[in-house]
Design a protein around this motif. Sequence first.
Motif, PDB file in Angstrom:
ATOM      1  N   ALA A 165      -2.168 -16.690  29.290  1.00 30.64           N
ATOM      2  CA  ALA A 165      -0.942 -17.031  29.673  1.00 30.64           C
ATOM      3  C   ALA A 165       0.500 -17.583  29.320  1.00 30.64           C
ATOM      4  O   ALA A 165       1.592 -17.303  28.964  1.00 30.64           O
ATOM      5  CB  ALA A 165      -0.683 -17.540  31.297  1.00 30.64           C
ATOM      6  N   ILE A 166       0.211 -18.811  29.036  1.00 29.70           N
ATOM      7  CA  ILE A 166       1.528 -20.144  28.821  1.00 29.70           C
ATOM      8  C   ILE A 166       1.456 -19.260  26.750  1.00 29.70           C
ATOM      9  O   ILE A 166       3.349 -19.174  26.967  1.00 29.70           O
ATOM     10  CB  ILE A 166       0.798 -21.252  28.269  1.00 29.70           C
ATOM     11  N   LYS A 167       0.782 -18.543  26.333  1.00 34.14           N
ATOM     12  CA  LYS A 167       1.801 -17.969  25.274  1.00 34.14           C
ATOM     13  C   LYS A 167       2.553 -16.873  24.870  1.00 34.14           C
ATOM     14  O   LYS A 167       3.143 -16.702  24.661  1.00 34.14           O
ATOM     15  CB  LYS A 167       0.486 -17.415  24.028  1.00 34.14           C
ATOM     16  N   GLU A 168       1.764 -16.410  26.129  1.00 39.31           N
ATOM     17  CA  GLU A 168       2.630 -14.876  26.720  1.00 39.31           C
ATOM     18  C   GLU A 168       4.296 -15.334  27.281  1.00 39.31           C
ATOM     19  O   GLU A 168       4.724 -14.735  26.761  1.00 39.31           O
ATOM     20  CB  GLU A 168       1.936 -13.808  27.856  1.00 39.31           C
ATOM     21  N   ARG A 169       3.565 -16.240  27.832  1.00 37.30           N
ATOM     22  CA  ARG A 169       5.390 -16.418  28.349  1.00 37.30           C
ATOM     23  C   ARG A 169       5.998 -17.373  27.301  1.00 37.30           C
ATOM     24  O   ARG A 169       7.823 -16.594  27.022  1.00 37.30           O
ATOM     25  CB  ARG A 169       4.502 -17.640  29.425  1.00 37.30           C
ATOM     26  N   GLU A 170       5.696 -18.444  26.749  1.00 37.65           N
ATOM     27  CA  GLU A 170       6.145 -18.428  25.246  1.00 37.65           C
ATOM     28  C   GLU A 170       7.202 -17.211  24.781  1.00 37.65           C
ATOM     29  O   GLU A 170       8.011 -17.412  24.009  1.00 37.65           O
ATOM     30  CB  GLU A 170       5.420 -19.324  24.267  1.00 37.65           C
ATOM     31  N   ALA A 171       6.042 -16.455  23.884  1.00 38.21           N
ATOM     32  CA  ALA A 171       6.671 -15.648  23.584  1.00 38.21           C
ATOM     33  C   ALA A 171       7.787 -14.774  24.299  1.00 38.21           C
ATOM     34  O   ALA A 171       8.877 -14.135  23.384  1.00 38.21           O
ATOM     35  CB  ALA A 171       4.856 -14.464  23.060  1.00 38.21           C
ATOM     36  N   GLN A 172       7.335 -14.203  25.618  1.00 34.75           N
ATOM     37  CA  GLN A 172       8.796 -13.600  25.899  1.00 34.75           C
ATOM     38  C   GLN A 172       9.503 -14.370  26.558  1.00 34.75           C
ATOM     39  O   GLN A 172      11.100 -13.826  25.826  1.00 34.75           O
ATOM     40  CB  GLN A 172       8.255 -13.677  27.550  1.00 34.75           C
TER      41      GLN A 172
END
Length: 102
Positions: free
Chosen positions: A59-66
Amino acid sequence: MFIHLIVIGWLYVTVMMAVAEATNTTGTVLGAIFTFLLYGLAPVALVIYLMATPARRRAIKEREAQAQEAARRAAAEAAGSDLPDQRSETPADAVAPVRKEP
C-alpha cells in the motif's frame, strides 16, 4: 483466508482457558482476564500485525507510485505552457533588432 480460521480457533481455546480459570475453585476472574489477554489477545494481535506487513508495504509503494505519477502529470502540464523559454525553445524573434547609430 486460512489465517482467520487459526485466529478464531486460538481465541476460542484462550476463552475456554479463561473460563476454566474463572470457574476453578482456586482461580479468580482477574486471573481469567489476564489469561485471555496474555495467552490470547496479545499473541493474536502480534501475529496479525506481522502477517499484514507485506500488505502495508504494498500500500505504501502504491501510494508513492501514485504521488510520483501525479507529480509527472503536473510537470508535463507545466511544460506544455505557452511561454517560449519553458521547453528550451528559442525566443520568437530570431534576429536581433537593429539599433540606430549615435
